[in-house]
Design a protein around this motif. Sequence first.
Motif, PDB file in Angstrom:
ATOM      1  N   THR A 101       0.830  -1.199   0.000  1.00 31.60           N
ATOM      2  CA  THR A 101       0.000   0.000   0.000  1.00 31.60           C
ATOM      3  C   THR A 101       0.865   1.249   0.000  1.00 31.60           C
ATOM      4  OG1 THR A 101      -1.746  -1.152   1.180  1.00 31.60           O
ATOM      5  CG2 THR A 101      -1.804   1.230   1.258  1.00 31.60           C
ATOM      6  N   SER A 102       1.918   1.270   0.813  1.00 36.46           N
ATOM      7  CA  SER A 102       2.743   2.470   0.903  1.00 36.46           C
ATOM      8  C   SER A 102       3.551   2.689  -0.372  1.00 36.46           C
ATOM      9  CB  SER A 102       3.655   2.398   2.121  1.00 36.46           C
ATOM     10  OG  SER A 102       4.587   1.351   1.962  1.00 36.46           O
ATOM     11  N   GLN A 103       3.742   1.665  -1.191  1.00 32.54           N
ATOM     12  CA  GLN A 103       4.484   1.791  -2.443  1.00 32.54           C
ATOM     13  C   GLN A 103       3.571   2.051  -3.640  1.00 32.54           C
ATOM     14  OE1 GLN A 103       7.809   1.944  -2.475  1.00 32.54           O
ATOM     15  NE2 GLN A 103       7.695   1.754  -0.269  1.00 32.54           N
ATOM     16  N   ASP A 104       2.277   2.118  -3.422  1.00 29.88           N
ATOM     17  CA  ASP A 104       1.316   2.385  -4.492  1.00 29.88           C
ATOM     18  C   ASP A 104       1.601   3.766  -5.067  1.00 29.88           C
ATOM     19  OD1 ASP A 104      -0.938   3.192  -5.977  1.00 29.88           O
ATOM     20  OD2 ASP A 104      -2.298   1.997  -4.740  1.00 29.88           O
ATOM     21  N   PRO A 105       1.965   3.876  -6.355  1.00 28.49           N
ATOM     22  CA  PRO A 105       2.301   5.179  -6.927  1.00 28.49           C
ATOM     23  C   PRO A 105       1.135   6.169  -6.890  1.00 28.49           C
ATOM     24  CG  PRO A 105       2.319   3.458  -8.616  1.00 28.49           C
ATOM     25  CD  PRO A 105       2.122   2.788  -7.301  1.00 28.49           C
ATOM     26  N   ASN A 106      -0.093   5.681  -6.944  1.00 30.79           N
ATOM     27  CA  ASN A 106      -1.242   6.583  -6.858  1.00 30.79           C
ATOM     28  C   ASN A 106      -1.342   7.216  -5.472  1.00 30.79           C
ATOM     29  OD1 ASN A 106      -1.884   5.939  -9.486  1.00 30.79           O
ATOM     30  ND2 ASN A 106      -3.545   4.562  -8.953  1.00 30.79           N
ATOM     31  N   ILE A 107      -1.051   6.448  -4.444  1.00 33.33           N
ATOM     32  CA  ILE A 107      -1.079   6.986  -3.076  1.00 33.33           C
ATOM     33  C   ILE A 107       0.033   8.009  -2.892  1.00 33.33           C
ATOM     34  CG2 ILE A 107      -0.716   6.412  -0.640  1.00 33.33           C
ATOM     35  CD1 ILE A 107      -2.290   3.833  -1.124  1.00 33.33           C
ATOM     36  N   ILE A 108       1.207   7.711  -3.425  1.00 33.84           N
ATOM     37  CA  ILE A 108       2.327   8.651  -3.332  1.00 33.84           C
ATOM     38  C   ILE A 108       1.970   9.951  -4.050  1.00 33.84           C
ATOM     39  CG2 ILE A 108       4.728   9.055  -4.024  1.00 33.84           C
ATOM     40  CD1 ILE A 108       5.127   5.964  -3.613  1.00 33.84           C
ATOM     41  N   ALA A 109       1.384   9.851  -5.245  1.00 36.22           N
ATOM     42  CA  ALA A 109       0.987  11.047  -6.005  1.00 36.22           C
ATOM     43  C   ALA A 109      -0.077  11.838  -5.255  1.00 36.22           C
ATOM     44  CB  ALA A 109       0.467  10.639  -7.387  1.00 36.22           C
ATOM     45  N   LEU A 110      -1.071  11.158  -4.720  1.00 40.02           N
ATOM     46  CA  LEU A 110      -2.140  11.839  -3.998  1.00 40.02           C
ATOM     47  C   LEU A 110      -1.607  12.557  -2.770  1.00 40.02           C
ATOM     48  CD1 LEU A 110      -5.060  12.591  -3.483  1.00 40.02           C
ATOM     49  CD2 LEU A 110      -5.388  10.318  -2.464  1.00 40.02           C
ATOM     50  N   LYS A 111      -0.756  11.909  -2.013  1.00 42.58           N
ATOM     51  CA  LYS A 111      -0.175  12.555  -0.834  1.00 42.58           C
ATOM     52  C   LYS A 111       0.620  13.795  -1.220  1.00 42.58           C
ATOM     53  CE  LYS A 111       0.068   8.733   2.447  1.00 42.58           C
ATOM     54  NZ  LYS A 111       0.952   7.920   3.296  1.00 42.58           N
ATOM     55  N   THR A 112       1.331  13.736  -2.323  1.00 40.99           N
ATOM     56  CA  THR A 112       2.100  14.893  -2.788  1.00 40.99           C
ATOM     57  C   THR A 112       1.169  16.051  -3.123  1.00 40.99           C
ATOM     58  OG1 THR A 112       3.838  13.451  -3.642  1.00 40.99           O
ATOM     59  CG2 THR A 112       3.755  15.697  -4.516  1.00 40.99           C
ATOM     60  N   VAL A 113       0.105  15.779  -3.874  1.00 42.43           N
ATOM     61  CA  VAL A 113      -0.857  16.819  -4.249  1.00 42.43           C
ATOM     62  C   VAL A 113      -1.482  17.431  -3.000  1.00 42.43           C
ATOM     63  CG1 VAL A 113      -3.122  17.203  -5.320  1.00 42.43           C
ATOM     64  CG2 VAL A 113      -1.345  15.941  -6.558  1.00 42.43           C
ATOM     65  N   LEU A 114      -1.893  16.607  -2.057  1.00 40.38           N
ATOM     66  CA  LEU A 114      -2.537  17.117  -0.844  1.00 40.38           C
ATOM     67  C   LEU A 114      -1.566  17.931   0.005  1.00 40.38           C
ATOM     68  CD1 LEU A 114      -4.665  13.964   0.047  1.00 40.38           C
ATOM     69  CD2 LEU A 114      -5.506  16.150  -0.872  1.00 40.38           C
ATOM     70  N   GLU A 115      -0.335  17.508   0.093  1.00 39.39           N
ATOM     71  CA  GLU A 115       0.648  18.287   0.857  1.00 39.39           C
ATOM     72  C   GLU A 115       0.892  19.644   0.214  1.00 39.39           C
ATOM     73  OE1 GLU A 115       4.135  15.996   1.860  1.00 39.39           O
ATOM     74  OE2 GLU A 115       2.902  14.441   2.791  1.00 39.39           O
TER      75      GLU A 115
ATOM     76  N   TYR B 192       1.418  20.585  -9.641  1.00 42.71           N
ATOM     77  CA  TYR B 192       0.209  19.787  -9.882  1.00 42.71           C
ATOM     78  C   TYR B 192       0.126  19.104 -11.239  1.00 42.71           C
ATOM     79  CZ  TYR B 192      -1.479  22.261  -5.744  1.00 42.71           C
ATOM     80  OH  TYR B 192      -1.623  22.768  -4.478  1.00 42.71           O
ATOM     81  N   GLN B 193       0.642  19.698 -12.285  1.00 43.87           N
ATOM     82  CA  GLN B 193       0.429  19.165 -13.624  1.00 43.87           C
ATOM     83  C   GLN B 193       0.872  17.709 -13.805  1.00 43.87           C
ATOM     84  OE1 GLN B 193       2.170  21.317 -16.957  1.00 43.87           O
ATOM     85  NE2 GLN B 193       0.181  21.159 -17.980  1.00 43.87           N
ATOM     86  N   PRO B 194       1.995  17.276 -13.230  1.00 39.30           N
ATOM     87  CA  PRO B 194       2.408  15.882 -13.436  1.00 39.30           C
ATOM     88  C   PRO B 194       1.411  14.847 -12.888  1.00 39.30           C
ATOM     89  CG  PRO B 194       4.211  17.173 -12.508  1.00 39.30           C
ATOM     90  CD  PRO B 194       2.990  18.029 -12.463  1.00 39.30           C
ATOM     91  N   TYR B 195       0.511  15.254 -12.015  1.00 38.55           N
ATOM     92  CA  TYR B 195      -0.356  14.305 -11.325  1.00 38.55           C
ATOM     93  C   TYR B 195      -1.776  14.232 -11.881  1.00 38.55           C
ATOM     94  CZ  TYR B 195       3.516  14.846  -8.159  1.00 38.55           C
ATOM     95  OH  TYR B 195       4.785  14.904  -7.638  1.00 38.55           O
ATOM     96  N   PHE B 196      -2.130  15.127 -12.803  1.00 40.11           N
ATOM     97  CA  PHE B 196      -3.493  15.207 -13.311  1.00 40.11           C
ATOM     98  C   PHE B 196      -3.544  14.960 -14.814  1.00 40.11           C
ATOM     99  CE2 PHE B 196      -3.740  17.685  -9.443  1.00 40.11           C
ATOM    100  CZ  PHE B 196      -5.023  17.460  -8.970  1.00 40.11           C
ATOM    101  N   THR B 197      -4.703  14.479 -15.288  1.00 38.52           N
ATOM    102  CA  THR B 197      -4.946  14.501 -16.718  1.00 38.52           C
ATOM    103  C   THR B 197      -5.036  15.967 -17.120  1.00 38.52           C
ATOM    104  OG1 THR B 197      -7.354  14.472 -16.457  1.00 38.52           O
ATOM    105  CG2 THR B 197      -6.244  12.324 -16.687  1.00 38.52           C
ATOM    106  N   GLU B 198      -4.827  16.259 -18.390  1.00 38.20           N
ATOM    107  CA  GLU B 198      -4.826  17.655 -18.832  1.00 38.20           C
ATOM    108  C   GLU B 198      -6.164  18.336 -18.514  1.00 38.20           C
ATOM    109  OE1 GLU B 198      -4.291  20.324 -22.863  1.00 38.20           O
ATOM    110  OE2 GLU B 198      -3.478  18.296 -22.826  1.00 38.20           O
ATOM    111  N   GLU B 199      -7.248  17.662 -18.826  1.00 42.92           N
ATOM    112  CA  GLU B 199      -8.570  18.241 -18.570  1.00 42.92           C
ATOM    113  C   GLU B 199      -8.795  18.505 -17.082  1.00 42.92           C
ATOM    114  OE1 GLU B 199     -13.055  16.565 -18.644  1.00 42.92           O
ATOM    115  OE2 GLU B 199     -11.940  16.319 -20.511  1.00 42.92           O
ATOM    116  N   ARG B 200      -8.464  17.539 -16.258  1.00 40.73           N
ATOM    117  CA  ARG B 200      -8.685  17.692 -14.822  1.00 40.73           C
ATOM    118  C   ARG B 200      -7.726  18.711 -14.221  1.00 40.73           C
ATOM    119  NH1 ARG B 200     -12.175  18.790 -11.462  1.00 40.73           N
ATOM    120  NH2 ARG B 200     -11.563  18.296  -9.366  1.00 40.73           N
TER     121      ARG B 200
END
Length: 164
Positions: free
Chosen positions: A28-42, A70-78
């Motif tokens: 779970t801690s190595q899940d790249p989506n979790i790492i990305a989400l934590k970065t965005v929230l921080e 933020y851009q590296p973590y989102f689709t262009e539209e989002r």
Amino acid sequence: MIYRLTFKLFLSCILLFVAGCSTSVKSTSQDPNIIALKTVLEHQFTGPDQEFIEGTDNIEKLEQYYEKRYQPYFTEERYNSFIATTAFQYVLVAYNNGKEIKVEKVDVEKEEDAYTFKVTVWYGKKDGDQESAEVTGRVKFNEEGKITNIQYLNDDGLSENLSN
């Protein structure tokens, strides 16, 4: 004899249980989506920093500030939608009211088709008393690991308290 056999069986069960728990935590801690989400929230719940403050007087600098964070973590539209509506919401309000915000803790859980999060945020005047709020939400990612939807469910009065 029976005592030794029971003891060995008991010890083996404990070792298997501990190994199983540590494996699930690690994956779970190595899940790249979790790492990305934590970065965005921080990024979203920490500030204002000097680069943000400089960007408030220069739109080009502010755009670069947001792109980098933020851009590296989102689709262009989002990404475009997030920047237009949500990215600056907390840090800008804190800045305009002489306050700071900082992430204390981020908890993320994977569900079937999304991730839920809970962020503990400290906020207040720079040298004054600090209060905390708990922001909750839900995020979806696409197959490439980009955020396609981020939804804040409750900010525990953080927006209102930053405005006062």
